[in-house]
Design an enzyme around this catalytic site. Structure first.
Site, mmCIF file in Angstrom:
data_model
loop_
_atom_site.group_PDB
_atom_site.id
_atom_site.type_symbol
_atom_site.label_atom_id
_atom_site.label_comp_id
_atom_site.label_asym_id
_atom_site.label_seq_id
_atom_site.Cartn_x
_atom_site.Cartn_y
_atom_site.Cartn_z
ATOM 1 C CE LYS A 125 15.651 56.597 -29.678
ATOM 2 N NZ LYS A 125 14.237 56.432 -30.054
ATOM 3 C CE1 TYR A 184 20.771 53.421 -30.492
ATOM 4 C CE2 TYR A 184 20.420 55.778 -30.278
ATOM 5 C CZ TYR A 184 19.942 54.493 -30.228
ATOM 6 O OH TYR A 184 18.621 54.275 -29.916
HETATM 7 P P1 NAD Z 1 11.119 48.048 -33.882
HETATM 8 O O1 NAD Z 1 11.840 48.002 -35.190
HETATM 9 O O2 NAD Z 1 10.336 46.868 -33.500
HETATM 10 O O3 NAD Z 1 10.198 49.339 -33.797
HETATM 11 C C1 NAD Z 1 10.435 50.516 -34.540
HETATM 12 C C2 NAD Z 1 9.099 50.893 -35.142
HETATM 13 O O4 NAD Z 1 9.179 52.145 -35.808
HETATM 14 C C3 NAD Z 1 8.611 49.873 -36.182
HETATM 15 O O5 NAD Z 1 7.346 49.396 -35.808
HETATM 16 C C4 NAD Z 1 8.511 50.679 -37.453
HETATM 17 O O6 NAD Z 1 7.438 50.265 -38.290
HETATM 18 C C5 NAD Z 1 8.260 52.069 -36.872
HETATM 19 N N1 NAD Z 1 8.495 53.130 -37.846
HETATM 20 C C6 NAD Z 1 9.645 53.414 -38.515
HETATM 21 N N2 NAD Z 1 9.409 54.411 -39.399
HETATM 22 C C7 NAD Z 1 8.093 54.756 -39.273
HETATM 23 C C8 NAD Z 1 7.244 55.683 -39.924
HETATM 24 N N3 NAD Z 1 7.696 56.483 -40.916
HETATM 25 N N4 NAD Z 1 5.942 55.756 -39.543
HETATM 26 C C9 NAD Z 1 5.461 54.964 -38.576
HETATM 27 N N5 NAD Z 1 6.214 54.050 -37.917
HETATM 28 C C10 NAD Z 1 7.508 53.952 -38.278
HETATM 29 O O7 NAD Z 1 12.276 48.339 -32.809
HETATM 30 P P2 NAD Z 1 12.189 48.737 -31.253
HETATM 31 O O8 NAD Z 1 13.546 48.458 -30.732
HETATM 32 O O9 NAD Z 1 11.002 48.132 -30.617
HETATM 33 O O10 NAD Z 1 12.046 50.322 -31.314
HETATM 34 C C11 NAD Z 1 11.016 51.029 -30.672
HETATM 35 C C12 NAD Z 1 11.549 52.288 -30.007
HETATM 36 O O11 NAD Z 1 12.374 51.918 -28.899
HETATM 37 C C13 NAD Z 1 12.428 53.158 -30.913
HETATM 38 O O12 NAD Z 1 12.172 54.522 -30.605
HETATM 39 C C14 NAD Z 1 13.819 52.789 -30.462
HETATM 40 O O13 NAD Z 1 14.785 53.789 -30.751
HETATM 41 C C15 NAD Z 1 13.571 52.649 -28.969
HETATM 42 N N6 NAD Z 1 14.629 51.946 -28.215
HETATM 43 C C16 NAD Z 1 15.010 50.698 -28.590
HETATM 44 C C17 NAD Z 1 16.012 50.073 -27.853
HETATM 45 C C18 NAD Z 1 16.493 48.700 -28.261
HETATM 46 O O14 NAD Z 1 17.597 48.315 -27.848
HETATM 47 N N7 NAD Z 1 15.742 47.939 -29.018
HETATM 48 C C19 NAD Z 1 16.593 50.694 -26.742
HETATM 49 C C20 NAD Z 1 16.149 51.967 -26.385
HETATM 50 C C21 NAD Z 1 15.154 52.593 -27.124
#
Ligand code: NAD
Length: 257
Positions: free
Chosen positions: A164, A157
């Site tokens: 984070k 990670y």
């Molecule tokens: P995802 O890929 O669907 O979402 C990530 C989003 O970030 C995308 O929509 C992307 O377009 C956007 N993004 C990236 N760069 C950008 C920029 N320059 N400007 C605007 N938008 C931008 O994946 P997700 O898993 O839904 O991630 C959403 C959040 O949840 C993130 O912060 C991720 O770290 C967090 N998260 C995810 C998990 C998991 O296991 N999926 C667990 C904990 C936290």
């Protein structure tokens, strides 16, 4: 059953890319509870997918916003101002790091990879909160998506853990700044979920299996469980909660082994 009613409220949701995005699950539940949704998407690459998804919602507008560009963030909130009487909720569900920085040794992260990951994944909350707050004239709720790697080491990670940790710290500082305006700021620390972003993390499968094997509830979480926590945070049911990191991880974070 207590039903949360968000009629007359508006929520801007950053981070919908496709149907698996956490932001999409949140947008759906806020919309189903009556909120107007402003879906802020990154760029043309995701535009069609976002417009196809959001066309299923009752009251929605879409706006392009690449958070690495301060002008884009400002113009997204101009659009909110033109289309909504007030803004009541902000969902930050954005993260990005170079693929090569999501595997191998953290110590090998170069300066540019570090800068990029922290800019998009952590600084963006500061910029979004600063632009959103003046529109939240009735108070409201902001939230960001975190992961337990902010607190403990999850090999692979890497730089996203640093992002984070910064994000969770920002949540506390912005909660303090905006608390007098009755704007609450919290983070949801979600367990692993299959999305576009999570799949590129080396070791993601192992993280997911460790959660289902060792968490008190002996299973992984669902998208809907994160979404319903977001709904709670947007509602008056959480009116006394700010600066908090709520773990939605079937309890994994309480375990020592
Ligand atoms: P995802 O890929 O669907 O979402 C990530 C989003 O970030 C995308 O929509 C992307 O377009 C956007 N993004 C990236 N760069 C950008 C920029 N320059 N400007 C605007 N938008 C931008 O994946 P997700 O898993 O839904 O991630 C959403 C959040 O949840 C993130 O912060 C991720 O770290 C967090 N998260 C995810 C998990 C998991 O296991 N999926 C667990 C904990 C936290």
């Amino acid at each position: 059953m207590y039903k949360i009613d968000l009629s007359g409220k508006s929520a801007i949701v950053f981070g919908i890319a496709n149907q698996r995005s956490i932001a999409w699950s949140i947008a759906k539940i806020l919309s189903a509870s009556g909120a107007k949704i402003i879906a802020a998407y990154q760029n043309d690459r995701v535009k069609d997918s976002v417009e196809k998804l959001t066309s299923q919602l009752e009251d929605v507008i879409t706006v392009e916003c690449d958070v690495s560009d301060e002008g884009n963030v400002q113009s997204a909130f101009e659009t909110v101002k033109e289309n909504c009487e007030t803004l009541d909720a902000v969902v930050h569900s954005i993260a990005f790091a170079q693929r090569e920085d999501l595997g191998g040794r953290f110590v090998d992260t170069d300066r540019e990879g570090f800068r990029l990951a922290l800019d998009i994944s952590a600084y963006s909350l500061v910029s979004i909160a600063r632009n959103a707050a003046p529109l939240m004239t009735n108070g409201g709720s902001m939230m960001a998506m975190s992961f337990m790697a902010a607190e403990k080491v999850f090999p692979g990670y890497n730089v996203m853990s640093t992002a984070k940790a910064a994000l969770e710290n920002e949540v506390r500082q912005i909660a303090n700044d905006l608390g007098p305006d009755n704007i609450r700021v919290n983070a949801i620390s979600a367990g692993p979920l299959d999305t576009l972003s999570s799949r590129v993390i080396s070791g993601y499968r192992d993280m997911k299996k460790a959660h289902s094997d060792r968490a008190p509830m002996k299973r992984n979480i669902t998208h809907d469980e994160v979404a319903s926590t977001a709904l709670y945070l947007c509602s008056n049911m959480s009116s006394g909660v700010t600066g908090e990191v709520i773990h939605v991880d079937t309890g994994y974070h309480v375990m020592g082994i």
